[in-house]
Design a protein around this motif. Structure first.
Motif, PDB file in Angstrom:
ATOM      1  N   ILE A 147       0.847  -1.203   0.000  1.00  0.00           N
ATOM      2  CA  ILE A 147       0.000   0.000   0.000  1.00  0.00           C
ATOM      3  C   ILE A 147       0.885   1.257   0.000  1.00  0.00           C
ATOM      4  O   ILE A 147       0.628   2.207  -0.740  1.00  0.00           O
ATOM      5  N   LYS A 148       1.949   1.239   0.814  1.00  0.00           N
ATOM      6  CA  LYS A 148       2.856   2.407   0.814  1.00  0.00           C
ATOM      7  C   LYS A 148       3.478   2.608  -0.559  1.00  0.00           C
ATOM      8  O   LYS A 148       3.670   3.728  -1.019  1.00  0.00           O
ATOM      9  N   ARG A 149       3.819   1.488  -1.200  1.00  0.00           N
ATOM     10  CA  ARG A 149       4.415   1.562  -2.520  1.00  0.00           C
ATOM     11  C   ARG A 149       3.456   2.218  -3.526  1.00  0.00           C
ATOM     12  O   ARG A 149       3.882   2.997  -4.380  1.00  0.00           O
ATOM     13  N   ILE A 150       2.185   1.873  -3.403  1.00  0.00           N
ATOM     14  CA  ILE A 150       1.189   2.484  -4.285  1.00  0.00           C
ATOM     15  C   ILE A 150       1.044   3.976  -3.969  1.00  0.00           C
ATOM     16  O   ILE A 150       1.054   4.824  -4.859  1.00  0.00           O
ATOM     17  N   GLN A 151       0.930   4.255  -2.660  1.00  0.00           N
ATOM     18  CA  GLN A 151       0.682   5.626  -2.189  1.00  0.00           C
ATOM     19  C   GLN A 151       1.718   6.611  -2.724  1.00  0.00           C
ATOM     20  O   GLN A 151       1.403   7.748  -3.061  1.00  0.00           O
ATOM     21  N   GLN A 152       2.972   6.120  -2.791  1.00  0.00           N
ATOM     22  CA  GLN A 152       4.066   7.021  -3.158  1.00  0.00           C
ATOM     23  C   GLN A 152       3.940   7.583  -4.571  1.00  0.00           C
ATOM     24  O   GLN A 152       4.497   8.628  -4.872  1.00  0.00           O
ATOM     25  N   ARG A 153       3.230   6.865  -5.435  1.00  0.00           N
ATOM     26  CA  ARG A 153       3.211   7.376  -6.803  1.00  0.00           C
ATOM     27  C   ARG A 153       1.960   8.168  -7.162  1.00  0.00           C
ATOM     28  O   ARG A 153       1.776   8.526  -8.322  1.00  0.00           O
ATOM     29  N   ILE A 154       1.132   8.453  -6.174  1.00  0.00           N
ATOM     30  CA  ILE A 154      -0.111   9.177  -6.448  1.00  0.00           C
ATOM     31  C   ILE A 154       0.101  10.672  -6.207  1.00  0.00           C
ATOM     32  O   ILE A 154       0.521  11.074  -5.129  1.00  0.00           O
ATOM     33  N   PRO A 155      -0.207  11.499  -7.205  1.00  0.00           N
ATOM     34  CA  PRO A 155      -0.048  12.944  -7.011  1.00  0.00           C
ATOM     35  C   PRO A 155      -1.127  13.507  -6.083  1.00  0.00           C
ATOM     36  O   PRO A 155      -2.153  12.863  -5.852  1.00  0.00           O
ATOM     37  N   ALA A 178      -3.774   4.604 -18.052  1.00  0.00           N
ATOM     38  CA  ALA A 178      -4.939   4.593 -18.946  1.00  0.00           C
ATOM     39  C   ALA A 178      -5.726   5.899 -18.871  1.00  0.00           C
ATOM     40  O   ALA A 178      -6.484   6.215 -19.787  1.00  0.00           O
ATOM     41  N   CYS A 179      -5.574   6.657 -17.802  1.00  0.00           N
ATOM     42  CA  CYS A 179      -6.279   7.953 -17.695  1.00  0.00           C
ATOM     43  C   CYS A 179      -5.608   8.812 -16.639  1.00  0.00           C
ATOM     44  O   CYS A 179      -5.970   8.752 -15.460  1.00  0.00           O
ATOM     45  N   PRO A 180      -4.651   9.638 -17.049  1.00  0.00           N
ATOM     46  CA  PRO A 180      -3.901  10.433 -16.071  1.00  0.00           C
ATOM     47  C   PRO A 180      -4.768  11.434 -15.302  1.00  0.00           C
ATOM     48  O   PRO A 180      -4.336  11.938 -14.262  1.00  0.00           O
ATOM     49  N   ASP A 181      -5.991  11.724 -15.767  1.00  0.00           N
ATOM     50  CA  ASP A 181      -6.859  12.659 -15.036  1.00  0.00           C
ATOM     51  C   ASP A 181      -7.450  12.039 -13.779  1.00  0.00           C
ATOM     52  O   ASP A 181      -8.039  12.745 -12.953  1.00  0.00           O
ATOM     53  N   VAL A 182      -7.342  10.717 -13.666  1.00  0.00           N
ATOM     54  CA  VAL A 182      -7.991  10.017 -12.557  1.00  0.00           C
ATOM     55  C   VAL A 182      -6.987   9.822 -11.419  1.00  0.00           C
ATOM     56  O   VAL A 182      -5.874   9.358 -11.643  1.00  0.00           O
ATOM     57  N   ILE A 183      -7.401  10.190 -10.206  1.00  0.00           N
ATOM     58  CA  ILE A 183      -6.538   9.992  -9.029  1.00  0.00           C
ATOM     59  C   ILE A 183      -6.993   8.733  -8.281  1.00  0.00           C
ATOM     60  O   ILE A 183      -8.185   8.565  -8.008  1.00  0.00           O
ATOM     61  N   THR A 205      -8.605  13.753   1.465  1.00  0.00           N
ATOM     62  CA  THR A 205      -7.849  12.663   2.074  1.00  0.00           C
ATOM     63  C   THR A 205      -7.847  11.502   1.100  1.00  0.00           C
ATOM     64  O   THR A 205      -8.915  11.038   0.704  1.00  0.00           O
ATOM     65  N   GLY A 206      -6.666  11.063   0.698  1.00  0.00           N
ATOM     66  CA  GLY A 206      -6.585   9.961  -0.252  1.00  0.00           C
ATOM     67  C   GLY A 206      -6.253   8.657   0.444  1.00  0.00           C
ATOM     68  O   GLY A 206      -6.779   8.365   1.530  1.00  0.00           O
ATOM     69  N   ILE A 207      -5.378   7.881  -0.171  1.00  0.00           N
ATOM     70  CA  ILE A 207      -4.990   6.590   0.393  1.00  0.00           C
ATOM     71  C   ILE A 207      -4.410   6.795   1.789  1.00  0.00           C
ATOM     72  O   ILE A 207      -3.642   7.719   2.012  1.00  0.00           O
ATOM     73  N   GLY A 208      -4.776   5.933   2.724  1.00  0.00           N
ATOM     74  CA  GLY A 208      -4.131   5.982   4.021  1.00  0.00           C
ATOM     75  C   GLY A 208      -5.049   6.234   5.191  1.00  0.00           C
ATOM     76  O   GLY A 208      -4.597   6.258   6.328  1.00  0.00           O
TER      77      GLY A 208
END
Lengths: 327, 327
Positions: free
Chosen positions: B8-16, B112-117, B23-26
């Motif tokens: 999960i941390k690995r994923i979190q790191q690449r989200i702008p 596939a869609c950079p507009d999506v967070i 509040t996003g991942i976490g």
């Protein structure tokens, strides 16, 4: 064998209309009208055969669990649950694709929170997997994060801890498999109303799905990062709330504490409450008929101190639940 | 073996970060700030090993497909995709729980869609199942339903039809397994921008995931219910758009048409367009570099007439995709 479209129609027929659901089941996506001056609070949790439940579970319990684990996440943010989407992956044989299984599943799923409208979903064939996406709302700025704990806060948990871990331990030992502990496992009670009352009172909140210590650790880590200075906690083991069923099955505290500290899937709420508010907050919980216990305090020293009734520290090896841990 | 929290941390790191993600991942759930005067448009679709993809698929293609099938649903409503949650059920062994697989998967998924967070998700252990919940927005009242078709409307499809069905047919026959048709299967192009341009122009829209005839049937059924009088359609088979790869592999129209009419997973859009707007709309699609074809017309007679180049009706037995169909 029912077709995918027949099953979807069957589901659609039992969903009520509500003005905030502009378009529900039956189009490519649902269209929802969010409330003015509110923020969205969204979570997703899948439950998986042989990971979260077994084939012998009644369909209604599977449905209840699928909704409950998601409700608990929304409760932990202080959100009002409103809309849900359901992604069913079902094996291509009975009982899974049959109307009776689906009807009972929906009884449990929709019955777990009548305020929530099922607005869409998806069906696929494959090993049984129930994906839920639950959406709710909170007045803007009122969501309660896990990152707001402050030194001096009282730590409060709702309900009892360790019942599910106790049920699993009994089952491993070949013991009772349909006692009160197992019923708790199949039928957790998400604290939806508690969450909504916590706005403006509680500093930080998290649901205990990974186990008390693991989730307290998550709260302390997030709060330390937020404050940019380390936080820890002291827990008084004698205050950990145990159900009558757990006390009876595990009378020795040295056997019981690890279940209460490390066991996951309790779906109770852990709250960090400013000491100035603690009495009023416990009174509110009491008025909601929600059992609650003060189990410790947030401190400025990193780490979690487990304090025994005689004042000694307790150093049992414990770990939170990790779905990929190699045991 | 990586732990759930490490992954999960690995994923979190690449989200702008973005201001609409409070509040996003976490945390227990994400907190999102919806746009004023907009409605939410939400969909969920799972992709399942051996149902939608096979073990030999590169992780990046699996990720792309998981996002694309959901993007296509939002495109069909005319919505702007904004936020996504990911529910990963992963087998407890390599390569699935390893960082390289996950990294490549996310490359395809997020790419596939950079507009999506990516705002949240969940991990569980079990047979590979990738659940996606995609949320977007549309100005209030502008969502395009499948239920708005009117008699006299022109039926328009984007792109080409039948490539995926063609790839599966070739593979069943032991033919080419890495040609242009199979690449299309692994890499569908959801028509996200088209959807957003369709506000106020297109009467009804649906994505072709179950096959042209099945999805046209869904559109006609929903529109008939909406109007409370039956609608049908006439399709001119010679106008069904075929890719060069499909023409080459299936030069005989009698073999090709069933693939184009019945095959699922094309993820193109089918639109019902008022005849007064059709020229302007085709011009808009051309300016977006989106191939589009007028393939028929909505009529007041129930049923779908398939018309051959010589004017004769075509009566091939065809069925849309059904995940539970007994074959």
């Amino acid at each position: 064998m029912s077709s995918e479209f027949d099953l979807i129609k069957r589901i659609q027929q039992r969903i009520p209309q509500r003005s905030d659901v502009v378009t529900g089941i039956g189009d490519d996506a649902c269209v929802l009208a969010p409330s003015v001056d509110h923020q969205l609070v969204c979570t997703t949790d899948s439950i998986v055969l042989d990971c979260h439940f077994t084939e012998d579970w009644p369909a209604q319990d599977v449905g209840h669990l699928a909704m409950a684990v998601n409700l608990s996440d929304l409760a932990a943010m202080g959100a009002l649950p409103r809309w849900v989407m359901l992604s069913l992956t079902l094996p291509n044989h009975a009982p899974w694709t049959q109307p009776p299984w689906l009807d009972k599943f929906l009884d449990g799923f929709l019955g777990a929170c009548p305020d929530v409208i099922l607005t869409g979903g998806n069906m696929a064939g494959g090993p049984l997997n129930i994906g839920v996406c639950l959406m709710g709302e909170v007045p803007s700025g009122q969501a309660i994060m896990r990152s707001g704990a402050q030194p001096g806060d009282a730590l409060v948990v709702t309900g009892h801890l360790g019942d599910v871990a106790g049920a699993l331990a009994l089952s491993d030992q070949g013991g009772i498999v349909d006692g009160p502990l197992e019923r708790r496992m199949k039928h957790p009670t998400p604290r939806v109303r508690v969450g909504q009352q916590a706005w403006g009172v509680v500093h930080a909140m998290i649901d205990i799905s990974d186990g008390l210590l693991a989730d307290l650790g998550h709260m302390l880590e997030a709060s330390s990062n937020q404050r940019m200075s380390a936080l820890g906690a002291a827990l008084w083991l004698e205050t950990l709330p145990a159900s009558a069923g757990l006390m009876e099955a595990f009378p020795d505290p040295k056997t019981r504490w690890p279940l209460q500290l490390g066991g996951g899937s309790d779906y109770e709420l852990l709250m960090s409450v400013p000491s100035s508010q603690i009495e009023a907050w416990l009174h509110s919980l009491h008025q909601m008929d929600v059992p609650a216990s003060v189990i410790g305090r947030v401190v400025e020293t990193p780490g979690i101190d487990l304090i025994q009734p005689d004042g000694q520290r307790y150093d049992a090896p414990l770990a939170g639940w990790d779905h990929f841990r190699s045991t």
